[in-house]
Design a protein around this motif. Structure first.
Motif, PDB file in Angstrom:
ATOM      1  N   GLN A   1       0.847  -1.181   0.000  1.00 44.15           N
ATOM      2  CA  GLN A   1       0.000   0.000   0.000  1.00 44.15           C
ATOM      3  C   GLN A   1       0.885   1.234   0.000  1.00 44.15           C
ATOM      4  N   VAL A   2       0.679   2.121  -0.965  1.00 41.59           N
ATOM      5  CA  VAL A   2       1.450   3.340  -1.086  1.00 41.59           C
ATOM      6  C   VAL A   2       0.805   4.421  -0.239  1.00 41.59           C
ATOM      7  N   GLN A   3       1.598   5.032   0.630  1.00 37.67           N
ATOM      8  CA  GLN A   3       1.145   6.145   1.451  1.00 37.67           C
ATOM      9  C   GLN A   3       2.140   7.281   1.320  1.00 37.67           C
ATOM     10  N   LEU A   4       1.671   8.428   0.862  1.00 35.81           N
ATOM     11  CA  LEU A   4       2.513   9.581   0.604  1.00 35.81           C
ATOM     12  C   LEU A   4       2.235  10.682   1.609  1.00 35.81           C
ATOM     13  N   ALA A   5       3.275  11.413   1.969  1.00 37.31           N
ATOM     14  CA  ALA A   5       3.152  12.523   2.896  1.00 37.31           C
ATOM     15  C   ALA A   5       4.056  13.660   2.450  1.00 37.31           C
ATOM     16  N   GLU A   6       3.462  14.824   2.181  1.00 40.02           N
ATOM     17  CA  GLU A   6       4.222  16.011   1.792  1.00 40.02           C
ATOM     18  C   GLU A   6       4.536  16.863   3.015  1.00 40.02           C
ATOM     19  N   SER A   7       5.634  17.593   2.927  1.00 38.77           N
ATOM     20  CA  SER A   7       6.012  18.516   3.977  1.00 38.77           C
ATOM     21  C   SER A   7       6.885  19.611   3.385  1.00 38.77           C
ATOM     22  N   GLY A   8       7.100  20.682   4.139  1.00 39.38           N
ATOM     23  CA  GLY A   8       7.990  21.747   3.731  1.00 39.38           C
ATOM     24  C   GLY A   8       7.317  23.022   3.286  1.00 39.38           C
ATOM     25  N   GLY A   9       5.997  23.042   3.224  1.00 40.21           N
ATOM     26  CA  GLY A   9       5.293  24.237   2.815  1.00 40.21           C
ATOM     27  C   GLY A   9       5.349  25.315   3.876  1.00 40.21           C
ATOM     28  N   GLY A  10       4.909  26.507   3.492  1.00 36.74           N
ATOM     29  CA  GLY A  10       4.913  27.617   4.418  1.00 36.74           C
ATOM     30  C   GLY A  10       4.724  28.934   3.711  1.00 36.74           C
ATOM     31  N   LEU A  11       4.990  30.005   4.429  1.00 34.75           N
ATOM     32  CA  LEU A  11       4.868  31.365   3.913  1.00 34.75           C
ATOM     33  C   LEU A  11       6.243  31.883   3.527  1.00 34.75           C
ATOM     34  N   VAL A  12       6.349  32.442   2.323  1.00 34.57           N
ATOM     35  CA  VAL A  12       7.614  32.952   1.836  1.00 34.57           C
ATOM     36  C   VAL A  12       7.357  34.214   1.014  1.00 34.57           C
ATOM     37  N   GLN A  13       8.306  35.131   1.015  1.00 34.68           N
ATOM     38  CA  GLN A  13       8.192  36.358   0.235  1.00 34.68           C
ATOM     39  C   GLN A  13       8.520  36.103  -1.226  1.00 34.68           C
ATOM     40  N   PRO A  14       7.980  36.918  -2.135  1.00 36.13           N
ATOM     41  CA  PRO A  14       8.351  36.780  -3.544  1.00 36.13           C
ATOM     42  C   PRO A  14       9.863  36.825  -3.726  1.00 36.13           C
ATOM     43  N   GLY A  15      10.367  35.940  -4.577  1.00 41.68           N
ATOM     44  CA  GLY A  15      11.794  35.821  -4.784  1.00 41.68           C
ATOM     45  C   GLY A  15      12.481  34.853  -3.848  1.00 41.68           C
ATOM     46  N   GLY A  16      11.763  34.371  -2.855  1.00 41.42           N
ATOM     47  CA  GLY A  16      12.327  33.439  -1.895  1.00 41.42           C
ATOM     48  C   GLY A  16      12.324  32.013  -2.392  1.00 41.42           C
ATOM     49  N   SER A  17      12.739  31.104  -1.513  1.00 44.05           N
ATOM     50  CA  SER A  17      12.880  29.696  -1.868  1.00 44.05           C
ATOM     51  C   SER A  17      12.268  28.799  -0.811  1.00 44.05           C
ATOM     52  N   TYR A  94       0.307  22.026  -2.662  1.00 44.20           N
ATOM     53  CA  TYR A  94       1.158  21.191  -3.490  1.00 44.20           C
ATOM     54  C   TYR A  94       1.029  19.728  -3.076  1.00 44.20           C
ATOM     55  N   TYR A  95       0.870  18.854  -4.072  1.00 43.40           N
ATOM     56  CA  TYR A  95       0.681  17.428  -3.859  1.00 43.40           C
ATOM     57  C   TYR A  95       1.723  16.635  -4.635  1.00 43.40           C
ATOM     58  N   CYS A  96       2.200  15.558  -4.047  1.00 39.16           N
ATOM     59  CA  CYS A  96       2.995  14.603  -4.796  1.00 39.16           C
ATOM     60  C   CYS A  96       2.137  13.391  -5.101  1.00 39.16           C
ATOM     61  N   ALA A  97       2.488  12.674  -6.171  1.00 41.20           N
ATOM     62  CA  ALA A  97       1.683  11.553  -6.622  1.00 41.20           C
ATOM     63  C   ALA A  97       2.556  10.527  -7.328  1.00 41.20           C
ATOM     64  N   VAL A  98       2.075   9.290  -7.349  1.00 46.82           N
ATOM     65  CA  VAL A  98       2.793   8.175  -7.959  1.00 46.82           C
ATOM     66  C   VAL A  98       2.143   7.821  -9.287  1.00 46.82           C
ATOM     67  N   LYS A  99       2.954   7.683 -10.324  1.00 53.21           N
ATOM     68  CA  LYS A  99       2.524   7.289 -11.662  1.00 53.21           C
ATOM     69  C   LYS A  99       3.121   5.929 -11.980  1.00 53.21           C
ATOM     70  N   ARG A 100       2.290   4.909 -12.103  1.00 52.15           N
ATOM     71  CA  ARG A 100       2.761   3.544 -12.304  1.00 52.15           C
ATOM     72  C   ARG A 100       2.823   3.128 -13.761  1.00 52.15           C
ATOM     73  N   TYR A 101       2.080   3.796 -14.622  1.00 53.25           N
ATOM     74  CA  TYR A 101       1.973   3.382 -16.009  1.00 53.25           C
ATOM     75  C   TYR A 101       2.601   4.403 -16.943  1.00 53.25           C
ATOM     76  N   ASP A 112      -1.817   7.402  -9.571  1.00 49.02           N
ATOM     77  CA  ASP A 112      -2.674   6.498  -8.814  1.00 49.02           C
ATOM     78  C   ASP A 112      -2.814   6.860  -7.341  1.00 49.02           C
ATOM     79  N   TYR A 113      -1.750   7.349  -6.733  1.00 50.27           N
ATOM     80  CA  TYR A 113      -1.747   7.630  -5.306  1.00 50.27           C
ATOM     81  C   TYR A 113      -1.336   9.066  -5.049  1.00 50.27           C
ATOM     82  N   TRP A 114      -1.989   9.675  -4.071  1.00 51.39           N
ATOM     83  CA  TRP A 114      -1.777  11.087  -3.757  1.00 51.39           C
ATOM     84  C   TRP A 114      -1.588  11.288  -2.262  1.00 51.39           C
ATOM     85  N   GLY A 115      -0.761  12.277  -1.916  1.00 48.35           N
ATOM     86  CA  GLY A 115      -0.631  12.672  -0.530  1.00 48.35           C
ATOM     87  C   GLY A 115      -1.715  13.655  -0.144  1.00 48.35           C
ATOM     88  N   GLN A 116      -1.618  14.176   1.075  1.00 44.27           N
ATOM     89  CA  GLN A 116      -2.617  15.110   1.587  1.00 44.27           C
ATOM     90  C   GLN A 116      -2.327  16.557   1.223  1.00 44.27           C
TER      91      GLN A 116
END
Length: 124
Positions: A1-17, A94-101, A112-116
């Motif tokens: 069973q594929v389970q995805l979890a995204e992290s790292g988002g937040g508030l940033v100023q234009p031009g930031g990273s 922003y979401y990450c996802a798995v492409k099997r085909y 096929d599978y997506w994180g939250q």
């Protein structure tokens, strides 16, 4: 069973990273393609970037090309999205996802599978 979890988002100023991470509880990242999509409320999910399942080839939408970089950590079950020179129009969930085909890496229906999701807000 594929389970995805995204992290790292937040508030940033234009031009930031920001760097987003996608962790897989399984071991699919070695052989399957991984994509990043973003979603603004009321709109369809938009393709951002993808990395191939059989090699290091990467793909980007025109809107992020030259600013974002996707990478896969082999045998570490993690995919990264490095975002630089961020713009207000990059604001989305922003979401990450798995492409099997095989098929178009930008086609949301092939994943096929997506994180939250993780929220990115670019604002001055």
């Amino acid at each position: 069973q594929v389970q995805l979890a995204e992290s790292g988002g937040g508030l940033v100023q234009p031009g930031g990273s920001l760097t987003l991470s996608c962790a897989d509880s399984g071991r699919t990242f070695t052989n399957y393609a991984i994509g990043w999509f973003r979603l603004v409320p009321g709109k369809q999910r938009e393709f951002v970037a993808a990395v191939g399942g059989s090699g290091p080839r990467t793909y980007y939408s025109d809107s992020v090309k030259g600013r974002f970089t996707i990478s896969k950590a082999h045998n570490k079950d993690t995919v990264f999205l490095r975002m630089t020179n961020l713009k207000p129009e990059d604001t989305a969930d922003y979401y990450c996802a798995v492409k099997r085909y095989s098929g178009d890496y930008s086609d949301v229906q092939l994943y096929d599978y997506w994180g939250q999701g993780t929220q990115v807000t670019v604002s001055s």
